[in-house]
Motif scaffolding. Structure first.
Motif, short mmCIF file in Angstrom:
data_model
loop_
_atom_site.label_atom_id
_atom_site.label_comp_id
_atom_site.label_asym_id
_atom_site.label_seq_id
_atom_site.Cartn_x
_atom_site.Cartn_y
_atom_site.Cartn_z
N CYS A 1 -7.52 77.56 29.04
CA CYS A 1 -6.10 77.86 28.88
C CYS A 1 -5.23 76.77 29.49
O CYS A 1 -4.20 76.39 28.92
N TYR B 1 -4.52 86.40 26.23
CA TYR B 1 -5.19 85.32 26.96
C TYR B 1 -4.96 85.48 28.46
O TYR B 1 -5.86 85.24 29.26
N LEU C 1 0.84 81.59 28.88
CA LEU C 1 0.13 82.85 29.11
C LEU C 1 1.08 84.05 29.05
O LEU C 1 0.67 85.14 28.64
N PRO D 1 -6.64 78.36 23.10
CA PRO D 1 -7.57 77.86 24.12
C PRO D 1 -8.98 77.60 23.61
O PRO D 1 -9.71 76.79 24.18
N CYS E 1 -7.93 85.85 31.26
CA CYS E 1 -7.99 85.03 32.49
C CYS E 1 -8.05 85.92 33.72
O CYS E 1 -8.84 85.68 34.63
#
Length: 199
Positions: A59, A25, A19, A117, A29
């Protein structure tokens, strides 16, 4: 103890690394967690919340595909196994199952080195072989702690991303395949606290 903390720590380290390398991403999240907890004080994750974090879960799974906590397992055959080409693995033989090899096999996973993901979007999972993704093994001897491990990773990751931005270090880690997947010399990341308005 081995299954309870070392493997989960490895999984968490690698998902934070992935991440950090993919801020888009990470931000998605974070927004998912912020939306879930927007009207709550204190900001804590409850059991029923775990199913409300689909992108964060995707993820974690993609990170476990790229960096499975346990890269190789062994199993003793309890019966003769006939392979598709007709060869037989005799009963009693110990076989090594290369989880990391399966997860990086381009015949199973297109562009296997890419962190994506969306591979674990529910629509894509429908088409997936149940043996394509096996970070917790498969069959009757799969990991009894997999639900606990996923729960622990979701909670820690959600609460970390709620409070911090994770940034990559300048050094690119080299995988160290051992009993547990590690990074040679450790995984180094930078962490910045988010300001109150960003949480």
């Amino acid at each position: 103890m081995f299954g309870g903390h070392d493997t989960t720590a490895s999984g968490l380290s690698w998902v934070l690394y992935n991440l950090a390398r993919h801020p888009e991403y990470q931000e998605r999240c974070r927004q998912e967690v912020q939306e879930l907890l927007r009207d709550r004080e204190p900001k804590e994750i409850e059991w029923d919340d775990l199913a409300q974090l689909p992108f964060l879960t995707m993820c974690i799974k993609e990170s476990l595909r790229l960096h499975p906590s346990i890269p190789v397992i062994s199993r003793r055959c309890t019966q003769d196994i006939v392979l598709p080409d007709g060869r037989v693995i005799p009963k009693g033989v110990i076989c090594f199952i290369n989880i990391i090899g399966t997860h990086h096999n381009p015949a199973v996973w297109p562009d296997p080195e890419v962190y994506d993901p969306s591979r674990f979007d529910p629509e894509n999972v429908k088409e997936m072989s149940p043996l394509a993704f096996i970070p917790f093994s498969a069959g009757p001897r799969n990991c009894i702690g997999q639900t606990f491990a996923m729960t622990e990773m979701k909670v820690v990751l959600a609460l970390t991303l709620l409070r911090f931005r994770v940034l990559p270090d300048d050094t690119e880690p080299r995988r160290k395949v051992d009993m547990i997947m590690r990074a040679e010399g450790g995984l180094w990341l930078r962490v910045e606290p988010l300001e109150a308005g960003q949480q």
